[in-house]
Every structure is written in C-alpha cells, then in structure tokens.
Design an enzyme around this catalytic site. Structure first.
Site, PDB file in Angstrom:
ATOM      1  N   LYS A  96    -125.200  -5.017 -12.775  1.00 17.40           N
ATOM      2  CA  LYS A  96    -124.544  -4.939 -14.091  1.00 17.40           C
ATOM      3  C   LYS A  96    -124.303  -3.473 -14.435  1.00 17.40           C
ATOM      4  O   LYS A  96    -125.234  -2.675 -14.453  1.00 17.40           O
ATOM      5  CB  LYS A  96    -125.422  -5.601 -15.151  1.00 17.40           C
ATOM      6  CG  LYS A  96    -124.911  -5.436 -16.582  1.00 17.40           C
ATOM      7  CD  LYS A  96    -125.939  -5.961 -17.588  1.00 17.40           C
ATOM      8  CE  LYS A  96    -125.580  -5.548 -19.011  1.00 17.40           C
ATOM      9  NZ  LYS A  96    -126.624  -5.933 -19.981  1.00 17.40           N
ATOM     10  N   ASP A 128    -123.140   0.075 -24.077  1.00 20.12           N
ATOM     11  CA  ASP A 128    -123.088  -1.223 -24.742  1.00 20.12           C
ATOM     12  C   ASP A 128    -123.360  -1.038 -26.231  1.00 20.12           C
ATOM     13  O   ASP A 128    -124.509  -0.931 -26.648  1.00 20.12           O
ATOM     14  CB  ASP A 128    -124.103  -2.185 -24.125  1.00 20.12           C
ATOM     15  CG  ASP A 128    -124.100  -3.542 -24.822  1.00 20.12           C
ATOM     16  OD1 ASP A 128    -123.093  -3.856 -25.482  1.00 20.12           O
ATOM     17  OD2 ASP A 128    -125.102  -4.266 -24.707  1.00 20.12           O
ATOM     18  N   LYS A 152    -124.741  -3.399 -32.422  1.00 18.27           N
ATOM     19  CA  LYS A 152    -126.179  -3.178 -32.428  1.00 18.27           C
ATOM     20  C   LYS A 152    -126.585  -2.292 -33.606  1.00 18.27           C
ATOM     21  O   LYS A 152    -125.763  -1.544 -34.145  1.00 18.27           O
ATOM     22  CB  LYS A 152    -126.605  -2.481 -31.130  1.00 18.27           C
ATOM     23  CG  LYS A 152    -126.446  -3.306 -29.873  1.00 18.27           C
ATOM     24  CD  LYS A 152    -126.817  -2.472 -28.653  1.00 18.27           C
ATOM     25  CE  LYS A 152    -126.656  -3.268 -27.358  1.00 18.27           C
ATOM     26  NZ  LYS A 152    -127.677  -4.319 -27.209  1.00 18.27           N
ATOM     27  N   ASP A 163    -122.752  -9.287 -28.060  1.00 16.10           N
ATOM     28  CA  ASP A 163    -123.787  -8.429 -27.477  1.00 16.10           C
ATOM     29  C   ASP A 163    -124.518  -9.127 -26.336  1.00 16.10           C
ATOM     30  O   ASP A 163    -125.402  -8.544 -25.721  1.00 16.10           O
ATOM     31  CB  ASP A 163    -124.773  -7.984 -28.564  1.00 16.10           C
ATOM     32  CG  ASP A 163    -125.658  -6.839 -28.111  1.00 16.10           C
ATOM     33  OD1 ASP A 163    -125.235  -6.087 -27.205  1.00 16.10           O
ATOM     34  OD2 ASP A 163    -126.772  -6.691 -28.645  1.00 16.10           O
ATOM     35  N   GLU A 195    -123.183  -9.725 -23.491  1.00 20.10           N
ATOM     36  CA  GLU A 195    -121.986  -9.472 -22.682  1.00 20.10           C
ATOM     37  C   GLU A 195    -122.267  -9.324 -21.199  1.00 20.10           C
ATOM     38  O   GLU A 195    -121.386  -9.578 -20.375  1.00 20.10           O
ATOM     39  CB  GLU A 195    -121.265  -8.215 -23.202  1.00 20.10           C
ATOM     40  CG  GLU A 195    -121.767  -6.895 -22.674  1.00 20.10           C
ATOM     41  CD  GLU A 195    -123.237  -6.610 -23.001  1.00 20.10           C
ATOM     42  OE1 GLU A 195    -123.913  -5.985 -22.168  1.00 20.10           O
ATOM     43  OE2 GLU A 195    -123.720  -7.009 -24.074  1.00 20.10           O
ATOM     44  N   ARG A 238    -123.956 -11.024 -19.084  1.00 19.40           N
ATOM     45  CA  ARG A 238    -123.806 -12.275 -18.324  1.00 19.40           C
ATOM     46  C   ARG A 238    -122.333 -12.655 -18.158  1.00 19.40           C
ATOM     47  O   ARG A 238    -121.972 -13.307 -17.188  1.00 19.40           O
ATOM     48  CB  ARG A 238    -124.603 -13.386 -19.010  1.00 19.40           C
ATOM     49  CG  ARG A 238    -124.124 -13.761 -20.382  1.00 19.40           C
ATOM     50  CD  ARG A 238    -125.196 -14.450 -21.218  1.00 19.40           C
ATOM     51  NE  ARG A 238    -126.212 -13.505 -21.650  1.00 19.40           N
ATOM     52  CZ  ARG A 238    -127.286 -13.839 -22.364  1.00 19.40           C
ATOM     53  NH1 ARG A 238    -127.486 -15.104 -22.716  1.00 19.40           N
ATOM     54  NH2 ARG A 238    -128.172 -12.931 -22.724  1.00 19.40           N
TER      55      ARG A 238
END
Length: 501
Positions: free
Chosen positions: A268, A273, A280, A350, A352, A354
């Site tokens: 990943k 992020d 977040k 969030d 994301e 996966r």
C-alpha cells in the site's frame, strides 16, 4: 560502515576499543576474565569498588588498561546471565554501538557476539548484531542544513566468534545482516521523506534507481490512463482528489527459472492520507506520510533480495496514490466498480487503503503467482489489538501463515496471526452494493482483511497489517524499516538460503 568477524582471544586484539560484558551482580564474562588476568586484576578491582553493577545496558569506558594492547576497553552490563534473551541482547548491542559512536571509537572488536542467548546460535547473534548496529547508526539528515554528525564516528566493527570453524558462519551472518539492513535503510529513507517530495512518482523513481543497480531487476509502471482501461476504478477513485497522479510501480526480480511462478508482494503506497472528504483530525496528521509504509517495505525487501541475488522470482507492487479532499474527490455514498467487477459502497473515504489494494490484488492475477502477500498500514484497529510490537498476519492459507510467523521469529521482527473467520464477513454487507468499505468499529483490522480476502480467491494470500510497526511517533519519530527483516527472512527461507551455505 565496515564489518568483519574473527576468532581470537581479547588480549591479542589491537584496536581502538575492545567490548566485553559484565553480568549482574558484578561478574565478569569469561572473555572479560582473560583481560582481567593480564591486567593484574584491574577490571575485578573496579567491580569490587562498585563502578559497574552489570545491569543491562550499563556502560563503563576505560582508557589504557594495564597490559591491554587496545587503547580502550568498554565494559557492558549484560544483566543476569541466565536471563539474557533476544530483546535484551539487541538492546545491549544498540546501546553499545551508540556509546562507541559518541565517544570517538572509530573501530572496535566486540565480544558480545559470544554471549549465550537462549535458543540462538552464532549466526543469529552476529546477524542481529550487524542489523542492530546499522539500525542504531541510522540518521535521516537529507533535508537538514546542519548535519550534526559525530566528529569521529564509528566506522569499523569486528564481531568475535567462539571458534575458528564458526568463521564461515559469522561471515555469512554479516552478509545477510548487511543485505537486510540495506533494505531497511531504503524503507526508512523513502518513508521518512516528506509528502511534498515523496509522491507516487517518487516511489517509481526510487524503484528505477534500484533497477539501474541490479541486473536481475526490471521496473515498469501502470499510469492512470492504463488503470482506467484495466477497470481499476476503485484505485483511481482514491487518487481523484490529488494533483499527484496515481502510479502503480511493478518491480520484477528474476532470479529463478523462467517457468517458476513468482512470489508477489503488494505494498500500500498512500504517500499522504488526509482521509479525503472524511478528513482526519489535525493532530498527528503529519504522520500520514507513513501511510505508504507497505510500499516502502516492499521496496526495501526488493532491495535486499536483489543485493543477495536470491534464486527465486519475486514481483513487488508499489501501489502509489494520494488521498486528498477536492471537488473531484470521491465521497461517502459513492459506489465503485472494482477491477474484479465487484461493487463497493463507500461509507468512509478514510478507509481508502483497501480500495487501492483490492484492484492491485486483482491485477497481480496475471502473474499466476505462487503466493501473494500484501503489506499495508491498513487499520488503527490493529494498533489497538497488538500495539506497536507485532505486525498482524491474516491468511487464507494455513501453511503460508505459519511460514510468515516462523520468519518473524527467526528475524526478530515480530508478528502475530489474527483470525479471518467467515463470521466477520457479515459486517461488510451493503443494501446497495456487493459490500461496504467499512465493517464498523468491532474487529476493524479483521473486517479490513476480510474485505481484501474477497479479491484473493484465485491464489494463496496473506495480509500483513503494519499500522502499529511501520513507524514510531514522539521524540524519536521515524520509520522503523519494518517489515523488511521479516519479509527478507521469508524470502530467504523460500530460496533455501541457510546460515552454513
């Protein structure tokens, strides 16, 4: 940093420093006793005076010990002899290296590698000493204008082995330890880079730099236009809000026969992020540059196996992407069609990682893999479950899970197997799509793995959640280099590499 091994008695060593141990309470190791004898009881007199108790990590640096050829002797507290375990051994080595580096000992002969560690042999002790040394000396100074490096840094370490017949084993341990450390350093360097520098294209460029160095390594990429043609709409959705293009880097190490099915590693690579529309909290958001820890770990492992030129075929996928809020960003409520054709209802942008991984895991079917391992800083829930000590391992294949946990025990890069039972799949049900991208608060790391398992039914697969182990926060903030030691050990085992080879 230069490493070597030798077998010899301490009184014959001529070096800037000799490192020997002291057990608790105030008891010299057998090697230290030899120095004490030629020095006329100098060391034992110091212990009687109470200068060193022998508690783990205590240090006493001595200059010009009588009749000792080396300039200095470093006495290192090793705790109680019968209680010396793996963790304590590595901590002692690390503290020793930091002391040597800070006190101007540019070279040293270390006899701590002869200590008895429960259940561990010479190969393990020397290799772990090399890895702990490199780990202790690691710095990330690339972006500092004032480097602040030691004036006389440690440059050469010699680790002593008990007998001459173990020299070959020790040399092998140094070779392997250096290769693993090389991979760990690559991982740490890339992960520690700020997100304004380390974006998906940067990951690709780092892979290309390795390709130029190793003959058996080939690097290619899949850009957004190609992803669209392949139907990787889930992956693409995550990166839609970013000005940085999503890029999936493909690294192929061709060390085995052409017809050998490859082992595939998928990392990943969320280079930042923000959480996207489901943004977040601001606190510690800077640490979300580490959300590409899986890709960094795969890059590091590929560096290690290339350096060792392992006789197996390995494919490394760096799933590079950035999750940002924007008018073009994907939203909660969106339904995405994945490369596999399955549909996903987005409950939270969030969750994301996966959504990127599911398409990457479908993409790798084209390699007809022997097995697939994905590595991801996937869930905060894994940190709640296992803390910062163990990586969570999930698998649809029991032998593969056992191999990975065994590799973690061999390497000291700890992991723990987590359940992947069908009962948890129910938490992913959606009234509008084949599944949701969020399974609720209970068992969050497990439901995330269950989500991925729906895209891995055509091969043996394992998922490593490194959210708790890829980096540390606080004063010592930085990438740990994990899980390079564990992955490297797994691949070395697969290649049939032994300590005596």
């Amino acid at each position: 940093m230069e490493f070597s091994v030798k077998s010899g008695s301490p009184e014959k060593q001529r070096s800037a420093c000799i490192v020997v141990g002291v057990f608790e309470p105030r008891r010299l190791t057998s090697v230290a006793e030899q120095l004490d004898e030629i020095s006329g009881g100098y060391l034992s007199n110091l212990l009687r005076r109470g200068d060193l108790e022998g508690k783990p990590g205590q240090m006493l640096l001595l200059h010009h010990v009588p009749n000792v050829l080396s300039e200095r002797v470093l006495l290192v507290g090793c705790g109680k002899e019968r209680e010396l375990d793996e963790r304590q051994y590595k901590q002692i080595i690390s503290k020793t290296i930091k002391t040597l580096n800070e006190t101007g000992s540019m070279e040293a002969v270390c006899f701590l590698s002869e200590l008895h560690v429960k259940g561990r042999d010479t190969y393990w002790r020397v290799r772990q000493a090399v890895e702990a040394t490199q780990d202790s000396l690691y710095t990330f100074l690339q972006l500092k204008t004032k480097k602040g490096e030691p004036r006389r840094p440690l440059r050469k370490m010699v680790f002593n082995v008990p007998t001459r017949r173990e020299l070959t084993i020790g040399e092998r341990a140094v070779e392997h330890g250096l290769a693993v450390s090389l991979g760990s350093k690559t991982t740490r360097d890339v992960a520690n880079m700020p997100p304004n520098i380390c974006n998906p294209m940067y990951l690709f460029e780092q892979a290309k730099a390795l390709e130029a160095e190793y003959e058996n390594l080939h690097v290619d990429s899949v850009n957004e236009k190609q992803m669209d043609a392949l139907g990787m709409h889930s992956y693409l959705a995550v990166g839609r809000g970013s000005v940085n293009e999503s890029i999936m880097t493909i690294m192929e190490h061709k060390g085995g026969p052409a017809d050998q099915a490859p082992i595939v590693l998928v990392g990943k690579g969320l280079t930042f992020d923000s959480g996207g529309i489901s943004i977040k909290p601001g606190e510690a958001m800077d640490e979300m540059k580490y959300d590409m820890g899986g890709a960094a770990g795969v890059l590091g492992a590929m560096h290690t196996i290339s350096a060792l030129n392992l006789p197996i075929n390995v494919v490394g996928i760096l799933a590079g992407c950035e999750n940002m809020p924007d008018a073009n960003a994907y939203r909660p409520g969106d339904i995405l069609t994945t490369m596999s054709g399955q549909t996903v209802e987005v409950l939270n942008t969030d969750a994301e990682g996966r959504l990127v991984l599911c398409d990457a895991l479908t993409y790798v079917e084209r390699f007809d893999p022997e097995l697939v391992i994905d590595v991801a800083t996937l869930t905060g829930a894994c940190v709640i479950a296992l803390g910062h000590h163990a990586t969570g391992v999930f698998s649809n294949h029991n032998p593969l899970a056992h191999e990975l946990v065994n590799a973690s025990e061999q390497s000291g890069d700890k992991a723990w197997r987590m359940p992947l039972w069908d009962e948890y799949q129910d938490q992913l049900e959606s009234p509008f799509a084949d599944m949701t991208n969020l399974g609720g608060r209970p068992a969050g790391s497990i439901t995330a793995a269950c989500f991925l398992s729906r895209f891995t039914r055509k091969y043996n697969w394992a998922h490593m959640d490194i959210a708790g182990t890829a980096w540390v926060g606080g004063k010592e903030k930085g990438s740990t280099g994990r899980p390079v030691p564990m992955l490297s050990q797994f691949l070395m085992n697969r290649a049939g590499i032994e300590s005596e080879d």
